[in-house]
Design a protein around this motif. Structure first.
Motif, PDB file in Angstrom:
ATOM      1  N   ARG A 103       0.685  -1.060   0.015  1.00 44.01           N
ATOM      2  CA  ARG A 103       0.086   0.417   0.322  1.00 44.01           C
ATOM      3  C   ARG A 103       0.658   0.922  -0.112  1.00 44.01           C
ATOM      4  O   ARG A 103       0.443   2.159  -0.555  1.00 44.01           O
ATOM      5  CB  ARG A 103      -1.097   0.385   0.950  1.00 44.01           C
ATOM      6  N   PHE A 106       2.345   1.663  -3.565  1.00 40.57           N
ATOM      7  CA  PHE A 106       1.527   2.606  -4.461  1.00 40.57           C
ATOM      8  C   PHE A 106       1.182   3.992  -4.333  1.00 40.57           C
ATOM      9  O   PHE A 106       1.106   5.039  -5.205  1.00 40.57           O
ATOM     10  CB  PHE A 106       0.361   1.593  -4.664  1.00 40.57           C
ATOM     11  N   CYS A 109       4.981   6.133  -4.668  1.00 35.61           N
ATOM     12  CA  CYS A 109       4.367   6.067  -6.965  1.00 35.61           C
ATOM     13  C   CYS A 109       2.364   6.957  -7.390  1.00 35.61           C
ATOM     14  O   CYS A 109       2.876   5.978  -8.530  1.00 35.61           O
ATOM     15  CB  CYS A 109       4.750   4.759  -6.938  1.00 35.61           C
ATOM     16  N   HIS A 110       2.029   7.835  -6.788  1.00 36.91           N
ATOM     17  CA  HIS A 110       0.736   7.651  -6.588  1.00 36.91           C
ATOM     18  C   HIS A 110       1.064   8.659  -8.203  1.00 36.91           C
ATOM     19  O   HIS A 110       1.867   9.185  -7.802  1.00 36.91           O
ATOM     20  CB  HIS A 110       0.302   8.491  -6.068  1.00 36.91           C
ATOM     21  N   VAL A 165      -4.543   0.453  -2.222  1.00 39.12           N
ATOM     22  CA  VAL A 165      -3.829  -0.794  -3.005  1.00 39.12           C
ATOM     23  C   VAL A 165      -5.262  -0.671  -4.348  1.00 39.12           C
ATOM     24  O   VAL A 165      -6.018  -0.526  -4.499  1.00 39.12           O
ATOM     25  CB  VAL A 165      -3.697  -2.082  -3.587  1.00 39.12           C
ATOM     26  N   LEU A 171      -4.767  -0.429 -11.812  1.00 36.14           N
ATOM     27  CA  LEU A 171      -3.827  -1.327 -11.668  1.00 36.14           C
ATOM     28  C   LEU A 171      -2.376  -1.004 -13.096  1.00 36.14           C
ATOM     29  O   LEU A 171      -1.067  -0.474 -12.935  1.00 36.14           O
ATOM     30  CB  LEU A 171      -3.601  -2.858 -11.628  1.00 36.14           C
ATOM     31  N   ARG A 174      -1.263   1.901 -13.197  1.00 37.38           N
ATOM     32  CA  ARG A 174      -0.208   2.523 -12.367  1.00 37.38           C
ATOM     33  C   ARG A 174       1.059   1.980 -12.533  1.00 37.38           C
ATOM     34  O   ARG A 174       1.734   2.143 -11.422  1.00 37.38           O
ATOM     35  CB  ARG A 174      -0.602   2.606 -11.034  1.00 37.38           C
ATOM     36  N   VAL A 178       6.050   1.861 -10.120  1.00 32.88           N
ATOM     37  CA  VAL A 178       5.492   0.370  -9.009  1.00 32.88           C
ATOM     38  C   VAL A 178       6.437  -0.176  -9.308  1.00 32.88           C
ATOM     39  O   VAL A 178       7.548  -0.549  -8.619  1.00 32.88           O
ATOM     40  CB  VAL A 178       4.451   0.194  -8.717  1.00 32.88           C
ATOM     41  N   LEU A 214       2.449  -8.405  -6.006  1.00 37.05           N
ATOM     42  CA  LEU A 214       2.161  -7.570  -7.026  1.00 37.05           C
ATOM     43  C   LEU A 214       1.607  -8.328  -8.482  1.00 37.05           C
ATOM     44  O   LEU A 214       0.677  -8.101  -8.999  1.00 37.05           O
ATOM     45  CB  LEU A 214       2.948  -6.786  -7.819  1.00 37.05           C
TER      46      LEU A 214
END
Length: 407
Positions: A103, A106, A109-110, A165, A171, A174, A178, A214
């Motif tokens: 979490r 992520f 790495c937003h 997440v 996903l 993003r 990540v 992942l």
């Protein structure tokens, strides 16, 4: 701090921090709570004994310390009393803490954060690297890195970026950032940027664990490729240093020490990813690692295939570091003169001038060609740039082995 508590700090502090960030909803408050929890542990554990679940104890203690801190500060900022009451009323469970670091990655790495801020924040919060170490890795000043981290934390707080997440639909978009950051974590563990040890097993294993998580969420070819790449590199770790901690280069490693179970798993993932024909840079790098892993010796390695894979990789992801790695493969296939010409062309463009491995490779090619003075200059330049003790010792040993043509 006792040795036992030091071990727990090293293995658990980043996990505790990730959970505290989830529980408290604030990076800075969580960091303060982490340090206060360990301070209490240093005072109590030697007398009371280490609890059965140190991680849960540290999270609980850190949470209470954070609430106490907010209440003390509420005398000057009344809104903090409401925050403290909310935190005290909220329930938390230690049943779901294993996913907290995923979490956190992520969150770090937003897409609202700049890529350089994503990497700096992740290396700081996930890997516990100092701003100085991150600055060295990014060829930036510590002040610049500190500013990036502060801005990133502020952006997360102000934009109320969720600590979670993403949904399955979100996903794919993003994923790239990540994957990049998980690989940064792995690389810092596989070849530490500084310090007395060549590797940090806690980071390599954590990156692999995150890669597995992942892949459960999104079994895409590049996720398979990254996991395969990490497994294949990790398989070599026992052979990368001697019993005395000295650096051992790939061609001199005892391949009997390589972990065959990791190689088998990694090669299977490479094959699975390549059959999709939707592979990218991580799959290609993993394919190169697989060729190394399957060769019984450096001499028996299919260097022509490796050079060909690097050619494809360079088209997919142009990079002077990949060019350098290709130059090493070319030298193994065609001889050191060919490798030296390629490295010199990279350096003459002004690229990798501050990258110690470029100068170390140049020194190695010059040494093999008998260009002693040039080799000495390249090794000395590499020595001045590296911050890692085993690499320093290796370069010093290479320098001591050189003999002047005049002797």
């Amino acid at each position: 701090m006792t040795p036992q508590i030091e071990v727990i700090y090293r293995s658990e502090s980043r996990r505790v921090l990730a959970t505290l960030i989830r529980v408290l909803g604030d990076f800075d408050l969580a960091e303060e709570a982490l340090h206060e929890a360990f301070f209490v542990a240093v005072q109590r554990w030697p007398q009371d004994g280490i609890p059965a679940n140190p991680r849960a104890w540290l999270v609980s203690t850190g949470r209470f310390k954070a609430i106490d801190r907010l209440r003390r500060q509420a005398r000057f900022t009344p809104l903090l009393q409401e925050q403290a009451d909310t935190l005290e009323a909220a329930q938390w469970s230690d049943e779901d803490v294993e996913d907290d670091r995923l979490r956190l990655i992520f969150t770090c790495c937003h897409p609202a954060l700049a890529p350089d801020a994503q990497a700096a924040l992740t290396l700081r919060e996930i890997c516990d690297l100092s701003t100085e170490a991150i600055a060295h890795a990014f060829l930036a000043t510590p002040t610049t890195i500190a500013q990036r981290i502060v801005r990133a934390k502020g952006k997360i707080r102000e934009a109320k970026i969720p600590y979670q997440v993403p949904s399955r639909a979100e996903l794919p978009e993003r994923l790239d950032s990540v994957l990049r950051v998980i690989y940064l974590v792995f690389n810092e563990g596989y070849s530490a940027s500084r310090g007395a040890d060549l590797t940090r097993e806690d980071l390599t294993l954590e990156a692999i664990r995150l890669g597995r998580l992942l892949m459960e969420l999104l079994p895409e070819p590049e996720v398979m490729g990254l996991l395969a790449l990490m497994l294949l590199h990790e398989s070599r770790r026992p052979a990368r240093t001697s019993a005395s901690g000295e650096l051992v280069l790939l061609d001199a490693q005892d391949r009997g020490l390589w972990d065959t179970s990791l190689i088998t798993e990694g090669c299977a993932l490479v094959e699975q990813a390549l059959t999709t024909r939707r592979f990218g840079p991580y799959c290609l790098q993993a394919a190169i690692a697989a060729v190394h892993a399957e060769a019984p010796s450096a001499e028996a390695t299919d260097w022509r295939q490796i050079v060909g894979l690097y050619d494809v990789l360079l088209r997919a992801m142009p990079s002077p570091v990949i060019e350098l790695n290709r130059a090493v493969a070319v030298a193994m296939e065609q001889g050191p003169a060919s490798g030296l010409a390629l490295v010199d062309s990279i350096l003459q463009r002004g690229e990798l001038q501050d990258y110690h491995l470029a100068h170390s490779a140049r020194g190695e090619f010059c040494r093999q060609l008998g260009h002693v003075d040039e080799a000495r200059g390249a090794y000395e330049k590499a020595l001045s740039l590296t911050q890692q003790t085993p690499e320093k010792r290796f370069l010093e040993r290479r320098l001591s082995e050189l003999k002047s043509p005049r002797q």
